[in-house]
Write an enzyme that holds these catalytic residues in place. Sequence first.
Site, PDB file in Angstrom:
ATOM      1  N   ARG A  60      -8.884   8.629  -5.513  1.00 46.22           N
ATOM      2  CA  ARG A  60      -7.677   8.248  -4.759  1.00 46.22           C
ATOM      3  C   ARG A  60      -7.340   9.318  -3.725  1.00 46.22           C
ATOM      4  O   ARG A  60      -7.032   9.005  -2.569  1.00 46.22           O
ATOM      5  CB  ARG A  60      -6.498   8.048  -5.724  1.00 46.22           C
ATOM      6  N   CYS A  81     -17.075   1.062 -12.798  1.00 45.08           N
ATOM      7  CA  CYS A  81     -16.722   1.815 -14.004  1.00 45.08           C
ATOM      8  C   CYS A  81     -17.580   1.364 -15.188  1.00 45.08           C
ATOM      9  O   CYS A  81     -17.291   1.723 -16.330  1.00 45.08           O
ATOM     10  CB  CYS A  81     -15.242   1.658 -14.332  1.00 45.08           C
ATOM     11  N   ASP A  97     -12.293  -1.752  -6.344  1.00 48.11           N
ATOM     12  CA  ASP A  97     -12.282  -1.063  -7.638  1.00 48.11           C
ATOM     13  C   ASP A  97     -12.096  -2.088  -8.758  1.00 48.11           C
ATOM     14  O   ASP A  97     -11.038  -2.161  -9.381  1.00 48.11           O
ATOM     15  CB  ASP A  97     -11.158  -0.015  -7.655  1.00 48.11           C
ATOM     16  N   PHE A 140      -8.228  -5.589  -6.447  1.00 50.73           N
ATOM     17  CA  PHE A 140      -7.999  -5.266  -7.864  1.00 50.73           C
ATOM     18  C   PHE A 140      -7.028  -4.077  -7.954  1.00 50.73           C
ATOM     19  O   PHE A 140      -7.293  -3.079  -8.605  1.00 50.73           O
ATOM     20  CB  PHE A 140      -9.315  -4.940  -8.587  1.00 50.73           C
ATOM     21  N   ASP A 185      -4.104  -8.503  -6.420  1.00 50.46           N
ATOM     22  CA  ASP A 185      -4.375  -8.499  -7.860  1.00 50.46           C
ATOM     23  C   ASP A 185      -3.909  -9.842  -8.429  1.00 50.46           C
ATOM     24  O   ASP A 185      -3.070 -10.521  -7.832  1.00 50.46           O
ATOM     25  CB  ASP A 185      -3.625  -7.349  -8.537  1.00 50.46           C
TER      26      ASP A 185
END
Length: 395
Positions: free
Chosen positions: A211, A339, A299, A227, A249
């Site tokens: 970030r 991730c 992300d 997201f 989102d």
Amino acid sequence: MSSAIYLVKGREKSLLRRHPWVFSRGIQKIDGKPQLGETVDIYSNQGQWLAKAAFSPQSQIRARVWSFEKEEINTDFFIKRLTDAQSMRNAIIERGGLTGYRLIAGESDGLPGITIDRYQDFLVCQLLSAGAEAKREELIEALKVVYPTCSIYERSDVSVRKKEGLKERQGVLHGDTPPDVVVIEENGVKIQVDIKSGHKTGFYLDQRDSRQLSMKYVDGKTVLNCFSYTGGFGLYALKGNAAHVVNADVSQPALDNAKANAELNGFDVSIAEFLNADVFKLLREYRENGTKFDVVIMDPPKFAESKAQLNGACRGYKDINMLAMQILKPGGTLLTYSCSGLMEQNLFQKILADAALDAGRKMQFIERFGQAADHPVDSAYPEGFYLKGFACQVI
């Protein structure tokens, strides 16, 4: 006399390199009848003592190492591990002005199956392994000693516990019930965290460094934050003087929190949108409408929980990044992340290269990202590296 595990010949090599896992196929025989989570001694095929580990009869990872020393796995053991982990993070905490950080990152901090995040004076624990469950009382006692002013809350409400033969759990372990939101600070940015029902333990602390690094790409730019959850990257885009920020989102409560976070920091919400939308559909709509952005931040949640899901995950990452590239202005920047621990960095890079081909765009990798510094990767446990990302210039 504790139970003992004897390994197949040659399988001691990984433990001699201090890797903390013993797989079921690596076990020659078991002496005794160890129960779920019981501490056992690990021996080589030749009878050489190797480690103390927690036994998990239902998992493919049949034993997770607590220690490579002949020591008791008691409250004092956990006090030592917690104290070491805290001292390793003190400089990181001071540097970032952090009131929220990861205290224990499982195997990388010598506590397999244990995640502990600190949000102000709340310690939020995830106990994901049979050994962690068996030693919960000792761990709680150690936390009370090392952090006497903190309340302790459990967020072991995750399906991975089923692989260990455990039920999901959640609730207060010590002290106060968390309020609906706890405000933490990182790099001068304030963020509301919902400890009781937010994702993971409440927030994605692992993306903090990314970030911060994203700010250099957003000055005066139009930014699409996909997201967005509670707006982490969007907050840094506003702090970095973006011209316009769209947070997308599917969760309205997360979007409401994202807007509240922007207002909490005194950012100009008139240049921000909080869009309730399915990102896959939204990207296709933008492409059809000819809507373009200077920066797209991608992300997504974990696409692969197991090796069986990896091929599908590859297709998902390729599709979503191809769409992102197609709505970028020439010379625009794609900040994209995975991730999924099973998604290796080189494979992710190849998927992005393939996505650029399918998008009909030329693309250059200009920066790499990883998980924040309070999510370390122990040298003996490369699996601890799970979050990877790239800054891509799309021409």
